[in-house]
Design a protein around this motif. Structure first.
Motif, mmCIF file in Angstrom:
data_model
loop_
_atom_site.group_PDB
_atom_site.id
_atom_site.type_symbol
_atom_site.label_atom_id
_atom_site.label_comp_id
_atom_site.label_asym_id
_atom_site.label_seq_id
_atom_site.Cartn_x
_atom_site.Cartn_y
_atom_site.Cartn_z
ATOM 1 N N ARG A 62 0.845 -1.206 0.000
ATOM 2 C CA ARG A 62 0.000 0.000 0.000
ATOM 3 C C ARG A 62 0.880 1.256 0.000
ATOM 4 N NH1 ARG A 62 -4.965 -1.451 0.356
ATOM 5 N NH2 ARG A 62 -5.775 -2.970 1.866
ATOM 6 N N ALA A 63 1.932 1.239 0.816
ATOM 7 C CA ALA A 63 2.822 2.406 0.897
ATOM 8 C C ALA A 63 3.489 2.648 -0.453
ATOM 9 C CB ALA A 63 3.872 2.177 1.988
ATOM 10 N N THR A 64 3.851 1.557 -1.139
ATOM 11 C CA THR A 64 4.513 1.661 -2.444
ATOM 12 C C THR A 64 3.585 2.287 -3.486
ATOM 13 O OG1 THR A 64 5.782 -0.333 -1.904
ATOM 14 C CG2 THR A 64 5.726 0.340 -4.222
ATOM 15 N N VAL A 65 2.352 1.793 -3.533
ATOM 16 C CA VAL A 65 1.385 2.306 -4.515
ATOM 17 C C VAL A 65 1.032 3.756 -4.184
ATOM 18 C CG1 VAL A 65 -0.964 2.039 -5.399
ATOM 19 C CG2 VAL A 65 0.489 0.027 -5.093
ATOM 20 N N ALA A 66 0.878 4.055 -2.904
ATOM 21 C CA ALA A 66 0.537 5.434 -2.484
ATOM 22 C C ALA A 66 1.653 6.391 -2.877
ATOM 23 C CB ALA A 66 0.303 5.490 -0.977
ATOM 24 N N LEU A 67 2.901 5.967 -2.699
ATOM 25 C CA LEU A 67 4.036 6.833 -3.066
ATOM 26 C C LEU A 67 4.028 7.089 -4.579
ATOM 27 C CD1 LEU A 67 6.598 8.345 -2.230
ATOM 28 C CD2 LEU A 67 7.861 6.195 -2.519
ATOM 29 N N ALA A 68 3.744 6.042 -5.339
ATOM 30 C CA ALA A 68 3.714 6.199 -6.800
ATOM 31 C C ALA A 68 2.620 7.177 -7.209
ATOM 32 C CB ALA A 68 3.482 4.846 -7.457
ATOM 33 N N GLN A 69 1.462 7.076 -6.525
ATOM 34 C CA GLN A 69 0.359 7.985 -6.871
ATOM 35 C C GLN A 69 0.717 9.414 -6.527
ATOM 36 O OE1 GLN A 69 -2.581 5.712 -4.738
ATOM 37 N NE2 GLN A 69 -3.519 4.944 -6.629
ATOM 38 N N GLU A 70 1.455 9.575 -5.415
ATOM 39 C CA GLU A 70 1.884 10.928 -5.033
ATOM 40 C C GLU A 70 2.845 11.489 -6.062
ATOM 41 O OE1 GLU A 70 4.372 11.279 -1.489
ATOM 42 O OE2 GLU A 70 4.953 13.174 -2.453
ATOM 43 N N ILE A 71 3.770 10.646 -6.539
ATOM 44 C CA ILE A 71 4.741 11.093 -7.560
ATOM 45 C C ILE A 71 4.012 11.440 -8.859
ATOM 46 C CG2 ILE A 71 6.658 10.339 -9.019
ATOM 47 C CD1 ILE A 71 7.468 8.477 -6.630
ATOM 48 N N ALA A 72 3.078 10.567 -9.250
ATOM 49 C CA ALA A 72 2.366 10.787 -10.519
ATOM 50 C C ALA A 72 1.548 12.080 -10.445
ATOM 51 C CB ALA A 72 1.461 9.592 -10.803
#
Ligand code: FO1
Length: 316
Positions: free
Chosen positions: A304-314
């Motif tokens: 979840r943390a990984t996907v959330a970080l990616a969404q923040e970057i995107a």
């Protein structure tokens, strides 16, 4: 995030992926797996990283140890010791042997590694796409400080990663081409992930195959790594020594440097707070959590943390 593609090798990578498939639909995950650890035992082709990925995503791998099949027996190995004296150090279970028999038979029948990997994944009910990095033979060779040359499994299992490593070579990498679907899986991804694998032994064998690193560097989506280091120690295996030997610090910063500017973001361990600023100063987006994934819920939390970080970057 709908489509995720991960480059993976080793037990740590599989532990993240078992979390990822609980955060996104399993068919939306593609895994490009290292085959540099492959080796023949008793005339059978064993692909440890492919099998660890398939067994873990199928839910049949031991939750802690990570490799092989939980509860497997070793009667065949015992019987083989009548004929072989040298290979018993690589613990192959009875059900695991079935996988190697099928893989070896299919390859002998002219199937490619990608074809037999897809068949094995399907047979285990794995809905994610499991892709070997190449159909060609690439082998990670370990040259030790004492001047010996070992196969990866001799180094990692037989000698328990005790040898000091002078150099790693990836024999066959220069002439290998990506397996069918590999470049496409990179291009079509909405998120690219480098799980907590050893960059030197599990990911560089993949990156060095013609076209793969290039496709990653031309991406238009986030590439996020999960740190295999926690609190200055590698979560598993000889990574600390390899980072030091390569002149990097045994830290998330050292991991980012080992990936040579490839990363947009990194999930680091809560004990590595002091590396947060240096990483952010080097342009990375960073999030902190406990990166040890010794249970399914922990794997889901890190996913979840990984996907959330990616969404923040995107979203930037
Ligand atoms: N790792 C060990 O430490 N000891 C073993 O006896 C062993 C056997 C084994 C059999 C099948 C398989 O798929 C993996 C196995 N592994 C074993 C793990 C393997 O050496 C590593 O996970 C990878 O090669 C490193 O990424």
């Amino acid at each position: 995030v709908t489509r995720v593609t991960a480059l993976a090798g080793g037990v740590g990578a599989a532990k993240l992926l078992r979390g990822i498939i609980r955060v996104i639909p399993p068919p939306s995950l593609a895994v490009i797996v290292n085959t540099g650890d492959d080796e023949r035992f008793y005339g059978l082709h064993v692909s440890p990283d492919v099998d660890t990925t398939i067994y873990t995503l199928a839910g049949v791998a031991p939750v802690g140890r990570g490799w092989g099949i939980a509860g497997d027996t070793s009667n065949v190995l015992g019987a083989l010791e009548r004929f072989y004296t040298a290979d018993g150090w690589f613990r192959l279970g009875d059900q695991d042997f079935a996988t190697h028999v099928r893989r070896t038979h299919a390859l002998a029948d002219g199937r490619t590694l990608a074809e037999v990997t897809a068949e094995l994944a399907r047979a285990f009910g794995v809905e994610s796409r499991i892709l070997p990095m190449s159909d060609d033979t690439v082998r990670t060779i370990v040259e030790t400080r004492s001047g010996e040359t070992l196969s990866f499994q001799e180094y990692f299992v037989k000698r328990q990663a005790r040898d000091r490593v002078r150099r790693l070579r990836y024999r066959g990498q220069r002439s290998a081409t990506p397996a069918p679907g590999v470049i496409d899986a990179i291009r079509r991804a909405d998120l690219l992930i480098l799980p907590p694998s050893n960059p030197f032994t599990s990911i560089r064998p993949i990156l060095g195959i013609r076209g793969i690193e290039h496709a990653l560097r031309r991406r238009r989506v986030p590439l996020v790594a999960v740190s295999p280091i926690a609190g200055g120690r590698a979560v598993r295996g000889p990574l600390g020594d390899m980072l030091r030997a390569a002149g990097f610090s045994v830290s998330p910063v050292g991991i980012a440097e080992a990936y040579r500017g490839l990363l947009d973001g990194m999930v680091i361990d809560s004990s590595d707070q002091r590396w947060l600023r240096p990483l952010e100063r080097s342009g990375l987006a960073v999030t902190m959590t406990d990166v040890r994934m010794d249970s399914i819920p922990r794997s889901v939390a890190v996913a979840r943390a990984t996907v959330a970080l990616a969404q923040e970057i995107a979203g930037r």
